[in-house]
Design an enzyme around this catalytic site. Structure first.
Site, PDB file in Angstrom:
ATOM      1  N   ASN A 269       0.868  -1.178   0.000  1.00 30.66           N
ATOM      2  CA  ASN A 269       0.000   0.000   0.000  1.00 30.66           C
ATOM      3  C   ASN A 269       0.904   1.227   0.000  1.00 30.66           C
ATOM      4  OD1 ASN A 269      -1.812   2.034   0.492  1.00 30.66           O
ATOM      5  ND2 ASN A 269      -2.243   1.441   2.611  1.00 30.66           N
TER       6      ASN A 269
ATOM      7  N   LYS B 150       0.116   4.187  -0.193  1.00 29.40           N
ATOM      8  CA  LYS B 150      -0.564   5.342   0.407  1.00 29.40           C
ATOM      9  C   LYS B 150      -0.387   6.560  -0.516  1.00 29.40           C
ATOM     10  CE  LYS B 150       0.319   3.341   4.892  1.00 29.40           C
ATOM     11  NZ  LYS B 150       0.088   3.451   6.307  1.00 29.40           N
TER      12      LYS B 150
ATOM     13  N   HIS C  80      -9.532   0.705   4.704  1.00 29.08           N
ATOM     14  CA  HIS C  80      -8.261   0.916   5.411  1.00 29.08           C
ATOM     15  C   HIS C  80      -8.520   1.852   6.594  1.00 29.08           C
ATOM     16  CE1 HIS C  80      -4.199   2.214   6.316  1.00 29.08           C
ATOM     17  NE2 HIS C  80      -3.769   1.142   5.673  1.00 29.08           N
TER      18      HIS C  80
ATOM     19  N   GLU D 240      -6.970   4.251   7.753  1.00 31.25           N
ATOM     20  CA  GLU D 240      -6.766   5.678   7.491  1.00 31.25           C
ATOM     21  C   GLU D 240      -7.987   6.281   6.813  1.00 31.25           C
ATOM     22  OE1 GLU D 240      -2.964   5.341   5.544  1.00 31.25           O
ATOM     23  OE2 GLU D 240      -2.078   4.749   7.454  1.00 31.25           O
TER      24      GLU D 240
ATOM     25  N   GLU E 292      -5.420  -5.430  10.433  1.00 30.10           N
ATOM     26  CA  GLU E 292      -4.414  -4.400  10.700  1.00 30.10           C
ATOM     27  C   GLU E 292      -4.758  -3.669  11.997  1.00 30.10           C
ATOM     28  OE1 GLU E 292      -2.320  -3.016   6.906  1.00 30.10           O
ATOM     29  OE2 GLU E 292      -4.177  -1.897   7.024  1.00 30.10           O
TER      30      GLU E 292
ATOM     31  N   GLY F 292       2.320   1.924  10.835  1.00 27.50           N
ATOM     32  CA  GLY F 292       3.280   3.023  10.731  1.00 27.50           C
ATOM     33  C   GLY F 292       3.975   3.372  12.030  1.00 27.50           C
TER      34      GLY F 292
ATOM     35  N   SER G  93       3.246  -2.450  10.434  1.00 27.52           N
ATOM     36  CA  SER G  93       4.692  -2.463  10.704  1.00 27.52           C
ATOM     37  C   SER G  93       5.360  -3.784  10.348  1.00 27.52           C
ATOM     38  CB  SER G  93       4.965  -2.088  12.164  1.00 27.52           C
ATOM     39  OG  SER G  93       4.555  -0.754  12.398  1.00 27.52           O
TER      40      SER G  93
HETATM   41  C1  PEP Z   1      -0.731  -0.071   5.903  1.00 29.47           C
HETATM   42  O1  PEP Z   1      -0.675   1.015   5.380  1.00 29.47           O
HETATM   43  O2  PEP Z   1      -1.691  -0.800   5.659  1.00 29.47           O
HETATM   44  C2  PEP Z   1       0.341  -0.489   6.799  1.00 29.47           C
HETATM   45  C3  PEP Z   1       0.278  -1.673   7.367  1.00 29.47           C
HETATM   46  O3  PEP Z   1       1.390   0.380   6.997  1.00 29.47           O
HETATM   47  P1  PEP Z   1       2.820   0.048   7.679  1.00 29.47           P
HETATM   48  O4  PEP Z   1       3.313  -1.231   7.070  1.00 29.47           O
HETATM   49  O5  PEP Z   1       3.677   1.216   7.351  1.00 29.47           O
HETATM   50  O6  PEP Z   1       2.567  -0.122   9.144  1.00 29.47           O
END
Ligand code: PEP
Length: 248
Positions: free
Chosen positions: A11, A13, A96, A98, A166, A172, A210
């Site tokens: 992703n 983003k 997601h 976000e 997630e 992040g 992460s």
């Molecule tokens: C994500 O954006 O879905 C995500 C898991 O980000 P990160 O790997 O940076 O934690």
């Protein structure tokens, strides 16, 4: 039952440029021979057609990061699932955290987006996960269960649905749940999918939050973890490929 082939999804983003996309896809392509998993990249909307050209003939699937609930019409700024399909996408992320947080997306809206995606012939990658406060309150399974019940279309199956677990607090941040906690949630999601979705034992369940080269092997080996949804580490080919290589 045969193990499900892992899916490692990137992703991007709101990151990238045409130059970055060209370099990243070239490096991924060069390093992806012999991987034991499927690769998916999800660039921002403007780069979708560009990346579609870049991945042509390569073993890298293309997805977008969101889609509209409607097929077409007066919805300024929205992008229909059919347009994504038309531009070469096979997958789209929906729900997601976000988007749930920044745009107030409810599970009902996420379900409508997933339904639109599936109707357009896309595989919907439905994201679920608890906040830190919900986790601290001991509500993780309850929250995930409610998001699964309300975000996943009834017409889902193993071909048109992927679920990404997630934990919001792990995205992040460099923090991850314990391996034991990941297993508990993934086993619970599997139980829910097996009971509620056609072919639910074959729906891939990704872990996201992460995931890095250093923790990928451990996370990807957890029971009912069928791949990763990767944010930050998907922007560096070496890191993304190291995560993919950790899938056996
Ligand atoms: C994500 O954006 O879905 C995500 C898991 O980000 P990160 O790997 O940076 O934690």
């Amino acid at each position: 039952m045969a193990a499900l082939r892992h899916l490692v999804a990137g992703n991007w983003k709101m990151n990238g440029s045409r130059a970055m996309a060209a370099q990243l896809i070239a490096e991924l392509s060069a390093g992806s021979a012999g991987l034991a998993c499927d690769l998916l990249v999800c660039p921002p909307f403007p780069y979708v057609p560009i990346v579609a050209d870049l991945v042509k003939g390569k073993a890298i699937a293309l997805g977008a990061q969101d889609c509209a609930t409607k097929e077409s019409g007066a919805h300024t700024g929205d992008v229909a699932a059919g347009m994504l399909k038309d531009c070469g996408c096979s997958h789209v992320l929906v729900g997601h955290s976000e988007r749930r947080a920044d745009h107030g997306e409810t599970s009902a809206e996420v379900a409508a987006k997933a339904t639109a995606a599936q109707a357009a012939g896309l595989c919907a990658v439905v994201c679920v996960g608890e906040t830190e406060a919900q986790r601290d309150a001991g509500d993780t399974l309850k929250i995930v269960e409610s998001q699964i019940a309300n975000s996943i279309p009834t017409a889902s199956n193993a071909a048109n649905l992927v679920v990404a677990y997630e934990p919001v607090w792990a995205i992040g941040t460099g923090r991850t749940p314990t391996i034991g906690d990941v297993e508990v949630v993934h086993r619970h999601i599997r139980k829910l999918l097996a009971a509620g979705v056609q072919g639910g034992t074959q729906v891939r369940i990704l872990y996201g939050g992460s995931v890095k080269p250093a923790n990928a092997a451990e996370l990807m080996a957890v029971a009912e973890v069928n791949g990763a949804l990767v944010g930050g580490a998907s922007l560096k080919a070496a890191d993304f490929l190291a995560i993919a290589t950790a899938c056996r």
